[in-house]
Design an enzyme around this catalytic site. Structure first.
Site, PDB file in Angstrom:
ATOM      1  N   LYS A 191       0.839  -1.203   0.000  1.00  0.00           N
ATOM      2  CA  LYS A 191       0.000   0.000   0.000  1.00  0.00           C
ATOM      3  C   LYS A 191       0.870   1.247   0.000  1.00  0.00           C
ATOM      4  CE  LYS A 191      -4.294  -1.783   1.896  1.00  0.00           C
ATOM      5  NZ  LYS A 191      -5.358  -1.658   2.886  1.00  0.00           N
ATOM      6  N   LYS A 209      -4.043  -9.434  -8.185  1.00  0.00           N
ATOM      7  CA  LYS A 209      -5.365  -9.812  -7.666  1.00  0.00           C
ATOM      8  C   LYS A 209      -6.394  -8.697  -7.922  1.00  0.00           C
ATOM      9  CE  LYS A 209      -5.097  -8.012  -3.060  1.00  0.00           C
ATOM     10  NZ  LYS A 209      -5.638  -7.960  -1.761  1.00  0.00           N
ATOM     11  N   LYS A 211     -10.018  -3.672  -4.603  1.00  0.00           N
ATOM     12  CA  LYS A 211     -10.907  -2.520  -4.462  1.00  0.00           C
ATOM     13  C   LYS A 211     -10.161  -1.208  -4.642  1.00  0.00           C
ATOM     14  CE  LYS A 211     -12.433  -3.545  -0.177  1.00  0.00           C
ATOM     15  NZ  LYS A 211     -12.725  -3.534   1.279  1.00  0.00           N
TER      16      LYS A 211
HETATM   17  P1  AMP Z   1     -10.788  -6.451   2.018  1.00  0.00           P
HETATM   18  O1  AMP Z   1     -11.504  -6.003   0.818  1.00  0.00           O
HETATM   19  O2  AMP Z   1      -9.329  -6.264   1.914  1.00  0.00           O
HETATM   20  O3  AMP Z   1     -11.378  -5.975   3.311  1.00  0.00           O
HETATM   21  O4  AMP Z   1     -10.976  -8.015   1.988  1.00  0.00           O
HETATM   22  C1  AMP Z   1     -12.135  -8.675   2.446  1.00  0.00           C
HETATM   23  C2  AMP Z   1     -12.005 -10.155   2.223  1.00  0.00           C
HETATM   24  O5  AMP Z   1     -12.000 -10.443   0.817  1.00  0.00           O
HETATM   25  C3  AMP Z   1     -10.693 -10.752   2.773  1.00  0.00           C
HETATM   26  O6  AMP Z   1     -10.961 -12.026   3.324  1.00  0.00           O
HETATM   27  C4  AMP Z   1      -9.826 -10.867   1.550  1.00  0.00           C
HETATM   28  O7  AMP Z   1      -8.860 -11.891   1.673  1.00  0.00           O
HETATM   29  C5  AMP Z   1     -10.853 -11.215   0.469  1.00  0.00           C
HETATM   30  N1  AMP Z   1     -10.383 -10.790  -0.853  1.00  0.00           N
HETATM   31  C6  AMP Z   1     -10.009  -9.533  -1.225  1.00  0.00           C
HETATM   32  N2  AMP Z   1      -9.627  -9.511  -2.525  1.00  0.00           N
HETATM   33  C7  AMP Z   1      -9.759 -10.793  -2.990  1.00  0.00           C
HETATM   34  C8  AMP Z   1      -9.519 -11.413  -4.258  1.00  0.00           C
HETATM   35  N3  AMP Z   1      -9.075 -10.721  -5.299  1.00  0.00           N
HETATM   36  N4  AMP Z   1      -9.757 -12.748  -4.361  1.00  0.00           N
HETATM   37  C9  AMP Z   1     -10.224 -13.465  -3.307  1.00  0.00           C
HETATM   38  N5  AMP Z   1     -10.467 -12.928  -2.085  1.00  0.00           N
HETATM   39  C10 AMP Z   1     -10.243 -11.623  -1.928  1.00  0.00           C
END
Ligand code: AMP
Ligand code: TRP
Length: 340
Positions: A120, A208, A211
């Site tokens: 980040k 990956k 967001k």
């Molecule tokens: P976050 O958006 O970082 O709060 O992530 C929320 C959940 O979504 C976490 O368990 C992450 O590991 C999962 N996650 C985020 N991006 C991906 C992705 N590209 N593929 C699979 N899981 C994801």
């Protein structure tokens, strides 16, 4: 109302940050797994707002997104009668325990190994990845995450691939505290799906789906208009050749699209390969676009059916149920430290 943790079910804890848009990677990697777990476990799902502020958020947008994340949980199929849904900042024990773990268990050497603050930081300041513009909070983020998990004697943490490192650190902190101050914490296991734990970007299958991606062509947001999402699929990067075949090395873009298709439609990848034999990428993408449109239409009907008032009530009820459990753990920790 107190949470009944006295049944013999194991406890599941996970959370999502109310920052940026939630996408099908979040759904397939994390939320879909949570939904499957609700019947079998005591499930606790958190909206981790204190994690979101480790990078700058617009305050009005943050308030909106906290409620929207709950609506996404509900639209995904999380049932607040079965699982506890709450907002991290409502339970002060999270930040208190994070501070205690900072002092009594976490070491600079542990946090220096974490990749997230470097990634980040590198986005903000390419010349200086772990540098001046990274907040101390972003660096310390995995310790707050460990506090989230440890307060509830969690057995299992369902997350996507990118969070595995953080859950491993949580285990290390739990074991170190127990060794140095006496047994309090249970070291949790991580639960990562075999398929879908790492959904890749539609514009670049080597990174990956994220967001915080600079282009919306990277992801399909759960709130994207179905027609827009279909266009994104049709424009998604593909590999050379034309045969619809799962080959992670030679055809990483197609492998990603096949994974998404398989999980959304509930059809095995082998079967999809059969169905699209001799048909080429164009027809395959049309099929996937239809599947995505159907999924989003149904998802968004549910998403739009919840009012802000209902969501606020769910968060209040969730916090009331969970607070005694968190405070009980915190008290045991303070006792071990001599803070009485
Ligand atoms: P976050 O958006 O970082 O709060 O992530 C929320 C959940 O979504 C976490 O368990 C992450 O590991 C999962 N996650 C985020 N991006 C991906 C992705 N590209 N593929 C699979 N899981 C994801
Ligand atoms: N760090 C996680 C993410 O970015 C969110 C999170 C915070 C979390 N606390 C947690 C996930 C506890 C599981 C358990 O996705």
């Amino acid at each position: 109302m107190e949470l009944d943790m006295k049944n013999n079910k194991a406890t599941v804890f996970s959370g999502v940050q109310p920052s940026g848009v939630l996408h099908i990677g979040n759904y397939l990697g994390a939320l879909a797994q949570w939904v499957e777990m609700q019947n079998q476990y005591n499930c606790i799902f958190c909206v981790v707002d204190y994690h979101a502020i480790t990078v700058k958020q617009e305050s009005q947008e943050l308030s909106r997104r906290i409620l929207d994340v709950v609506k996404i949980y509900l639209a995904s199929g999380i049932n607040p009668e079965q699982a506890v849904i709450f907002q991290q900042s409502d339970i002060t024990a999270h930040t208190e325990l994070a501070w205690i773990l900072n002092c009594a268990a976490a070491r600079l050497a542990d946090l220096n190994k974490m990749t997230q603050f470097k990634d980040k930081g590198a986005k903000k300041e390419p010349a200086c990845p772990a540098g001046r513009s990274v907040s101390v909070g972003l660096y310390d983020y995995p310790v707050l995450m460990a506090a989230d998990i440890l307060l509830y004697n969690t057995d299992l943490v369902p997350v996507g691939d990118d969070q595995v490192q953080h859950v491993e650190l949580c285990r290390t902190l739990a074991e170190r505290f127990n060794r140095d101050y006496g047994q309090v914490f249970k070291a949790p296991q991580v639960a990562v799906r075999k398929q879908g734990a790492r959904i890749m970007g539609l514009d670049d299958p080597t990174k990956k789906m994220s967001k915080s991606a600079s282009s919306p062509a990277n992801y399909i947001a759960l709130t994207d208009a179905p027609e827009i999402a279909a266009k994104k699929i049709k424009r998604a990067v593909t590999d050379s050749g034309s045969e619809v075949k799962f080959d992670q090395k030679q055809k990483p873009a197609l492998a990603n699209l096949l994974t998404i298709y398989s999980l959304l439609a509930g059809i095995k990848i082998k079967e999809l390969e059969e169905n699209y034999k001799g048909k080429g990428y164009g027809e395959f993408k049309n099929g996937l676009a239809e599947e995505i449109k159907k999924f989003l239409r149904e998802f968004q009907i549910k998403y739009n059916s919840f009012t802000d008032q209902e969501v606020k009530q769910i968060l209040r009820d969730g916090a009331d149920k969970i607070r005694p459990v968190a405070n009980k753990t915190l008290k045991r920790v303070k006792n071990k430290l001599g803070i009485i």
